[in-house]
Design a protein around this motif. Sequence first.
Motif, PDB file in Angstrom:
ATOM      1  N   UNK A  14       0.809  -1.230   0.000  1.00  0.00           N
ATOM      2  CA  UNK A  14       0.000   0.000   0.000  1.00  0.00           C
ATOM      3  C   UNK A  14       0.837   1.273   0.000  1.00  0.00           C
ATOM      4  N   UNK A  15       2.150   1.133   0.106  1.00  0.00           N
ATOM      5  CA  UNK A  15       3.026   2.298   0.052  1.00  0.00           C
ATOM      6  C   UNK A  15       2.760   3.340   1.117  1.00  0.00           C
ATOM      7  N   UNK A  16       2.007   2.970   2.158  1.00  0.00           N
ATOM      8  CA  UNK A  16       1.667   3.933   3.203  1.00  0.00           C
ATOM      9  C   UNK A  16       0.633   4.959   2.764  1.00  0.00           C
ATOM     10  N   UNK A  17      -0.003   4.742   1.634  1.00  0.00           N
ATOM     11  CA  UNK A  17      -1.003   5.673   1.103  1.00  0.00           C
ATOM     12  C   UNK A  17      -2.365   5.312   1.666  1.00  0.00           C
ATOM     13  N   UNK A  18      -2.976   6.251   2.375  1.00  0.00           N
ATOM     14  CA  UNK A  18      -4.252   5.968   3.048  1.00  0.00           C
ATOM     15  C   UNK A  18      -5.350   5.536   2.085  1.00  0.00           C
ATOM     16  N   UNK A  19      -5.485   6.183   0.946  1.00  0.00           N
ATOM     17  CA  UNK A  19      -6.519   5.815  -0.013  1.00  0.00           C
ATOM     18  C   UNK A  19      -6.387   4.385  -0.498  1.00  0.00           C
ATOM     19  N   UNK A  20      -5.141   3.967  -0.705  1.00  0.00           N
ATOM     20  CA  UNK A  20      -4.890   2.591  -1.138  1.00  0.00           C
ATOM     21  C   UNK A  20      -5.141   1.617   0.012  1.00  0.00           C
ATOM     22  N   UNK A  21      -4.780   1.999   1.214  1.00  0.00           N
ATOM     23  CA  UNK A  21      -5.056   1.152   2.379  1.00  0.00           C
ATOM     24  C   UNK A  21      -6.554   0.925   2.541  1.00  0.00           C
ATOM     25  N   UNK A  22      -7.320   1.986   2.370  1.00  0.00           N
ATOM     26  CA  UNK A  22      -8.778   1.902   2.505  1.00  0.00           C
ATOM     27  C   UNK A  22      -9.359   1.006   1.411  1.00  0.00           C
ATOM     28  N   UNK A  23      -8.931   1.206   0.166  1.00  0.00           N
ATOM     29  CA  UNK A  23      -9.441   0.400  -0.947  1.00  0.00           C
ATOM     30  C   UNK A  23      -9.087  -1.079  -0.770  1.00  0.00           C
ATOM     31  N   UNK A  24      -7.865  -1.351  -0.338  1.00  0.00           N
ATOM     32  CA  UNK A  24      -7.455  -2.735  -0.100  1.00  0.00           C
ATOM     33  C   UNK A  24      -8.238  -3.355   1.053  1.00  0.00           C
ATOM     34  N   UNK A  25      -8.548  -2.561   2.054  1.00  0.00           N
ATOM     35  CA  UNK A  25      -9.336  -3.052   3.173  1.00  0.00           C
ATOM     36  C   UNK A  25     -10.742  -3.438   2.722  1.00  0.00           C
ATOM     37  N   UNK A  26     -11.345  -2.611   1.891  1.00  0.00           N
ATOM     38  CA  UNK A  26     -12.685  -2.901   1.384  1.00  0.00           C
ATOM     39  C   UNK A  26     -12.677  -4.174   0.544  1.00  0.00           C
ATOM     40  N   UNK A  27     -11.684  -4.306  -0.323  1.00  0.00           N
ATOM     41  CA  UNK A  27     -11.591  -5.490  -1.167  1.00  0.00           C
ATOM     42  C   UNK A  27     -11.316  -6.740  -0.324  1.00  0.00           C
TER      43      UNK A  27
END
Length: 128
Positions: free
Chosen positions: A34-47
């Motif tokens: 996730x590179x420490x990017x919050x938006x990517x962390x959130x999207x990965x969490x949802x998936x």
Amino acid sequence: MITALYASLLALLMIWLAVQVIKQRRKNRIAYADGGIEGLQVARSAQGNAVDYIPITVILLALIEYNGANVLLIHGLGIIFLVGRVLHARAILAQELKGRINGMKLTFAVMFALVVLNLVYLPFDKLW
């Protein structure tokens, strides 16, 4: 098979969630993790959450259908589960706690009902 309808609709939800991850990866130029990017962390969490709960629930739904449960019961549980998963996914992406909670309540309610119903509809005479 009724379950095929809900499996297909839930697969579309999973594809949509995967696309949200891809969008974040492209936007932030992150190839892995996730590179420490919050938006990517959130999207990965949802998936990831969808991947955790959808497969076993679809299997349980297919099993009660296979064992002869009422058509309306199968549709009712499928609809409730689908609504719960959509609520949860959208709420995670919007970072809205109430929607996440409500989505998980519906998810767990259907999963628990399916566990009980699978035991009720279990063909005990064919187990041995």
